[in-house]
Design an enzyme around this catalytic site. Structure first.
Site, short mmCIF file in Angstrom:
data_model
loop_
_atom_site.label_atom_id
_atom_site.label_comp_id
_atom_site.label_asym_id
_atom_site.label_seq_id
_atom_site.Cartn_x
_atom_site.Cartn_y
_atom_site.Cartn_z
N GLY A 30 0.73 -1.35 0.10
CA GLY A 30 -0.05 -0.23 -0.07
C GLY A 30 0.85 1.22 0.13
O GLY A 30 0.92 1.84 0.92
N ILE A 36 -0.09 7.01 3.68
CA ILE A 36 0.76 7.00 4.69
C ILE A 36 1.90 5.90 4.35
O ILE A 36 2.91 6.12 4.74
CB ILE A 36 -0.05 6.54 6.11
CG1 ILE A 36 -1.16 7.58 6.49
CG2 ILE A 36 0.81 6.45 7.04
CD1 ILE A 36 -1.89 7.08 7.55
N GLY A 37 1.71 4.86 3.49
CA GLY A 37 2.62 4.04 3.39
C GLY A 37 3.83 4.66 2.45
O GLY A 37 4.80 4.34 2.76
N TYR A 189 -15.58 -2.55 8.99
CA TYR A 189 -14.23 -2.10 9.10
C TYR A 189 -13.62 -2.27 10.55
O TYR A 189 -12.54 -2.90 10.43
CB TYR A 189 -14.34 -0.32 8.90
CG TYR A 189 -13.09 0.27 8.99
CD1 TYR A 189 -12.00 -0.06 7.91
CD2 TYR A 189 -12.87 1.16 10.02
CE1 TYR A 189 -10.80 0.77 8.18
CE2 TYR A 189 -11.48 1.86 10.21
CZ TYR A 189 -10.71 1.58 9.24
OH TYR A 189 -9.67 2.36 9.44
#
Length: 326
Positions: A30, A36-37, A189
């Site tokens: 990702g 963020i990755g 989620y």
């Protein structure tokens, strides 16, 4: 090393861990630009890792991140890995490719994920959030275990979870959501993020001692960061989350989330901490937030229960059709 908090940046933590990052082989899922990755691998690149393996379903996006890294840090090697976490067959293909690499893996950062899409199924007939966020990572991690155990310094597995685990446990009797009839995107989620945490706990138990490999596995909450993960987050979805938090008695979130917002660097700080900080060898299986071990009493009990961790491991084995007995 300075104390960390919610405003600590990824650069701060990486500087403290610079000697540990140097020479490491790091595989991150990702890494789409703006994620963020991508921030994590870019910050780490400044500190001379041996190799950054960038894994994702859309390899052209991975290439964009690789080009940005190579432009800023031309001495850092990158490699692209096609990895579609929504297909068990393709996960097996990707893992086989990794197992042919000449290098070991020092850090596996299971960062990729999806958040609150409408109900849908993967090619394997699995609900998408559970499949992509947990099942795909479970299979991939276990299939490349020989590469992780070959790390001379002891490997790290980092599962990116969320404080969204508060929204619900793994529904062992209805993890398929009755073919969509019982599906709620936020509860799904919550199930997936809880699974990320239980997987780290179970992995630490099975591979954490020196005789079984000395692997460190942790999970984390990066913070509330505006990224492409929020593509399904409209006004109605936000209101639904607020109603759920009120119904569940989560008073911290009744006033909204502005007080929890972080920028990309602050959001990636806990990734860096989880992947490299030496103190975590004494906290195997822990859940992290704000670049520190989160107080266990603030973690929902279903996300830290060793019995449920073992139940999830067995369920995951059943789903992928393969046992991983350590």
């Amino acid at each position: 090393m300075t104390p960390y908090n919610s405003k600590t940046t990824s650069e701060d933590v990486a500087t403290d861990c610079s000697n540990i990052i140097r020479g490491k082989v790091i595989l991150t899922t990702g890494v789409t630009p703006g994620s963020i990755g991508a921030t994590f691998v870019t910050v780490v690149a400044r500190h001379s890792p041996k190799l950054l393996i960038l894994a994702g379903r859309n390899t052209s996006k991975c290439h964009e991140t690789a080009i940005a890294i190579q432009s800023a840090f031309p001495d850092v090697s990158t490699r692209i890995l096609e990895l579609d976490l929504g297909s068990l067959e393709q996960v097996r293909t990707a893992a086989a490719e990794v197992n042919r690499y000449p290098e070991h893996i020092d850090v596996l950062c299971n960062n990729a994920g999806v958040m609150i899409p409408p109900y849908s199924l993967t090619t394997d007939g699995l609900e998408t959030q559970f499949a992509v966020n947990h099942v795909g990572h479970f299979l991939f991690t276990n299939l490349i275990m020989p590469k992780l155990l070959a790390s001379p310094s002891g490997a790290r597995v980092v599962n990116v979870s969320s404080n969204g685990h508060r929204l619900g446990p793994v529904r062992f009797d209805d993890w398929r959501w009755d073919g969509g009839k019982t599906y709620d995107p936020w509860r799904a989620y919550g199930q997936a993020k809880t699974a990320n945490m239980l997987f780290a706990l179970a992995l630490a138990k099975r591979r954490g001692n020196e005789k079984s490999g000395g692997l460190v596995a942790v999970s984390l909450h990066p913070g509330v960061v505006a990224t492409n993960l929020m593509q399904y987050m409209g006004e109605e979805e936000f209101k639904a989350l607020q109603r759920m938090d009120r119904d569940l008695g989560h008073t911290e979130f009744w006033g909204g989330f502005n007080h929890l917002l972080k920028n990309a660097s602050e959001g990636a700080a806990t990734h860096v901490y989880a992947a490299f900080h030496p103190s975590l060898k004494d906290h195997n299986g822990a859940y992290l937030a704000d670049s520190q071990v989160h107080p266990v009493e603030q973690v929902r009990p279903w996300a830290r229960d060793p019995v449920e961790a073992d139940m999830l491991w067995k369920l995951s084995e059943e789903i992928v059709g393969q046992k991983f007995e350590y």
